[in-house]
Motif scaffolding. Structure first.
Motif, PDB file in Angstrom:
ATOM      1  N   ALA A  73       8.201   1.769  10.174  1.00  0.00           N
ATOM      2  CA  ALA A  73       8.339   0.895   9.004  1.00  0.00           C
ATOM      3  C   ALA A  73       7.078   0.060   8.796  1.00  0.00           C
ATOM      4  O   ALA A  73       6.555  -0.028   7.681  1.00  0.00           O
ATOM      5  CB  ALA A  73       9.555  -0.014   9.164  1.00  0.00           C
ATOM      6  N   ILE A  74       6.591  -0.527   9.847  1.00  0.00           N
ATOM      7  CA  ILE A  74       5.419  -1.390   9.754  1.00  0.00           C
ATOM      8  C   ILE A  74       4.177  -0.577   9.399  1.00  0.00           C
ATOM      9  O   ILE A  74       3.388  -0.964   8.531  1.00  0.00           O
ATOM     10  CB  ILE A  74       5.234  -2.186  11.061  1.00  0.00           C
ATOM     11  N   ALA A  75       4.004   0.571  10.040  1.00  0.00           N
ATOM     12  CA  ALA A  75       2.842   1.421   9.756  1.00  0.00           C
ATOM     13  C   ALA A  75       2.854   1.897   8.305  1.00  0.00           C
ATOM     14  O   ALA A  75       1.819   1.888   7.630  1.00  0.00           O
ATOM     15  CB  ALA A  75       2.817   2.612  10.706  1.00  0.00           C
ATOM     16  N   MET A  76       4.026   2.308   7.814  1.00  0.00           N
ATOM     17  CA  MET A  76       4.117   2.775   6.430  1.00  0.00           C
ATOM     18  C   MET A  76       3.843   1.636   5.455  1.00  0.00           C
ATOM     19  O   MET A  76       3.153   1.827   4.452  1.00  0.00           O
ATOM     20  CB  MET A  76       5.506   3.368   6.161  1.00  0.00           C
ATOM     21  N   LEU A  77       4.381   0.466   5.739  1.00  0.00           N
ATOM     22  CA  LEU A  77       4.165  -0.684   4.872  1.00  0.00           C
ATOM     23  C   LEU A  77       2.681  -1.021   4.785  1.00  0.00           C
ATOM     24  O   LEU A  77       2.144  -1.222   3.697  1.00  0.00           O
ATOM     25  CB  LEU A  77       4.955  -1.885   5.387  1.00  0.00           C
ATOM     26  N   LEU A  78       2.009  -1.059   5.921  1.00  0.00           N
ATOM     27  CA  LEU A  78       0.583  -1.382   5.929  1.00  0.00           C
ATOM     28  C   LEU A  78      -0.246  -0.301   5.243  1.00  0.00           C
ATOM     29  O   LEU A  78      -1.240  -0.596   4.585  1.00  0.00           O
ATOM     30  CB  LEU A  78       0.092  -1.599   7.366  1.00  0.00           C
ATOM     31  N   ALA A  79       0.165   0.954   5.391  1.00  0.00           N
ATOM     32  CA  ALA A  79      -0.583   2.050   4.771  1.00  0.00           C
ATOM     33  C   ALA A  79      -0.409   2.060   3.255  1.00  0.00           C
ATOM     34  O   ALA A  79      -1.329   2.426   2.527  1.00  0.00           O
ATOM     35  CB  ALA A  79      -0.130   3.387   5.350  1.00  0.00           C
ATOM     36  N   GLN A  80       0.750   1.651   2.772  1.00  0.00           N
ATOM     37  CA  GLN A  80       1.033   1.719   1.338  1.00  0.00           C
ATOM     38  C   GLN A  80       0.559   0.508   0.561  1.00  0.00           C
ATOM     39  O   GLN A  80       0.091   0.626  -0.552  1.00  0.00           O
ATOM     40  CB  GLN A  80       2.542   1.836   1.098  1.00  0.00           C
ATOM     41  N   GLY A  81       0.737  -0.656   1.110  1.00  0.00           N
ATOM     42  CA  GLY A  81       0.533  -1.870   0.331  1.00  0.00           C
ATOM     43  C   GLY A  81      -0.773  -2.564   0.621  1.00  0.00           C
ATOM     44  O   GLY A  81      -1.574  -2.139   1.433  1.00  0.00           O
ATOM     45  N   GLY A  82      -0.962  -3.643  -0.081  1.00  0.00           N
ATOM     46  CA  GLY A  82      -2.082  -4.512   0.189  1.00  0.00           C
ATOM     47  C   GLY A  82      -3.402  -4.106  -0.432  1.00  0.00           C
ATOM     48  O   GLY A  82      -4.419  -4.670  -0.099  1.00  0.00           O
ATOM     49  N   GLY A  83      -3.394  -3.127  -1.283  1.00  0.00           N
ATOM     50  CA  GLY A  83      -4.640  -2.744  -1.926  1.00  0.00           C
ATOM     51  C   GLY A  83      -5.168  -3.847  -2.826  1.00  0.00           C
ATOM     52  O   GLY A  83      -4.415  -4.692  -3.301  1.00  0.00           O
ATOM     53  N   VAL A  84      -6.439  -3.863  -3.013  1.00  0.00           N
ATOM     54  CA  VAL A  84      -7.059  -4.868  -3.871  1.00  0.00           C
ATOM     55  C   VAL A  84      -6.995  -4.387  -5.314  1.00  0.00           C
ATOM     56  O   VAL A  84      -7.345  -3.249  -5.616  1.00  0.00           O
ATOM     57  CB  VAL A  84      -8.514  -5.127  -3.435  1.00  0.00           C
ATOM     58  N   ALA A  85      -6.535  -5.237  -6.166  1.00  0.00           N
ATOM     59  CA  ALA A  85      -6.434  -4.901  -7.591  1.00  0.00           C
ATOM     60  C   ALA A  85      -7.832  -4.738  -8.187  1.00  0.00           C
ATOM     61  O   ALA A  85      -8.802  -5.325  -7.720  1.00  0.00           O
ATOM     62  CB  ALA A  85      -5.669  -5.985  -8.332  1.00  0.00           C
ATOM     63  N   ASN A  86      -7.912  -3.947  -9.222  1.00  0.00           N
ATOM     64  CA  ASN A  86      -9.173  -3.726  -9.920  1.00  0.00           C
ATOM     65  C   ASN A  86      -8.943  -4.038 -11.404  1.00  0.00           C
ATOM     66  O   ASN A  86      -8.867  -3.141 -12.229  1.00  0.00           O
ATOM     67  CB  ASN A  86      -9.638  -2.285  -9.714  1.00  0.00           C
ATOM     68  N   PRO A  87      -8.814  -5.314 -11.731  1.00  0.00           N
ATOM     69  CA  PRO A  87      -8.475  -5.666 -13.117  1.00  0.00           C
ATOM     70  C   PRO A  87      -9.647  -5.478 -14.077  1.00  0.00           C
ATOM     71  O   PRO A  87     -10.803  -5.564 -13.694  1.00  0.00           O
ATOM     72  CB  PRO A  87      -8.095  -7.143 -13.015  1.00  0.00           C
ATOM     73  N   VAL A  88      -9.282  -5.201 -15.312  1.00  0.00           N
ATOM     74  CA  VAL A  88     -10.257  -5.134 -16.399  1.00  0.00           C
ATOM     75  C   VAL A  88      -9.780  -6.078 -17.504  1.00  0.00           C
ATOM     76  O   VAL A  88      -8.596  -6.354 -17.632  1.00  0.00           O
ATOM     77  CB  VAL A  88     -10.405  -3.697 -16.962  1.00  0.00           C
ATOM     78  N   MET A  89     -10.709  -6.546 -18.287  1.00  0.00           N
ATOM     79  CA  MET A  89     -10.376  -7.456 -19.367  1.00  0.00           C
ATOM     80  C   MET A  89      -9.858  -6.657 -20.565  1.00  0.00           C
ATOM     81  O   MET A  89     -10.500  -5.709 -21.003  1.00  0.00           O
ATOM     82  CB  MET A  89     -11.602  -8.285 -19.775  1.00  0.00           C
ATOM     83  N   VAL A  90      -8.686  -7.023 -21.030  1.00  0.00           N
ATOM     84  CA  VAL A  90      -8.101  -6.408 -22.224  1.00  0.00           C
ATOM     85  C   VAL A  90      -8.164  -7.467 -23.311  1.00  0.00           C
ATOM     86  O   VAL A  90      -7.638  -8.567 -23.149  1.00  0.00           O
ATOM     87  CB  VAL A  90      -6.642  -5.965 -21.981  1.00  0.00           C
ATOM     88  N   SER A  91      -8.807  -7.129 -24.431  1.00  0.00           N
ATOM     89  CA  SER A  91      -8.959  -8.127 -25.489  1.00  0.00           C
ATOM     90  C   SER A  91      -9.073  -7.432 -26.841  1.00  0.00           C
ATOM     91  O   SER A  91      -8.908  -6.226 -26.947  1.00  0.00           O
ATOM     92  CB  SER A  91     -10.191  -8.995 -25.219  1.00  0.00           C
TER      93      SER A  91
END
Length: 150
Positions: A73-91
């Motif tokens: 459970a812990i290994a899968m959680l760490l492997a799946q989550g926590g990625g850094v978002a890559n936002p772009v400006m929408v305007s």
């Protein structure tokens, strides 16, 4: 499902759900063998992958006490989550008001990931790693500054 098991109060349903958590992706012969052994997949190898996997493994750990499920459970959680978002400006015509957005992140994904974290943290709390965090440095990009009014 976690809430449904106690609400139903049916031992047969509880056993079937635990079996699903333990053997979700096991081949048919493993399911058949488990009818007599009741302990197949003890190394957590058949926990389903994907977003539900860490929750199912955590539930199996909470019900069986088998540490292999907590580790999974812990290994899968760490492997799946926590990625850094890559936002772009929408305007402009695409938005009433400028906003930063990462199209890869949906509200459902964010909500399910949060629930997954809560469940794994609670159900596996005695097995959580105590060593340094997986990501110790996080780089933040400077936010684009809006152009001054003309």
């Amino acid at each position: 499902m976690f809430e449904l098991v106690p609400l139903l109060g049916r031992k047969d349903f509880e056993e079937a759900w635990l079996k699903m958590c333990r053997l979700g992706v096991a081949p048919p012969e493993v399911w058949d063998k488990d009818r007599t052994t009741h302990n197949e997949g003890a190394d957590a190898q058949y926990v389903p992958p994907g977003q539900s996997g860490p929750r199912l493994a955590a539930y199996a750990y909470a019900k069986t006490g088998n540490v292999a499920y907590a580790k999974k459970a812990i290994a899968m959680l760490l492997a799946q989550g926590g990625g850094v978002a890559n936002p772009v400006m929408v305007s402009g015509a695409e938005s009433l008001r400028p906003v930063e957005e990462d199209a890869r992140v949906s509200t459902n994904e964010a909500a399910q990931t949060a629930l997954q974290c809560i469940e794994v943290l609670e159900l596996c709390k005695d097995q959580l790693p105590t060593e340094a965090a997986v990501r110790t440095v996080r780089e933040f990009r400077a936010r684009p500054q809006p152009a001054p009014p003309r």
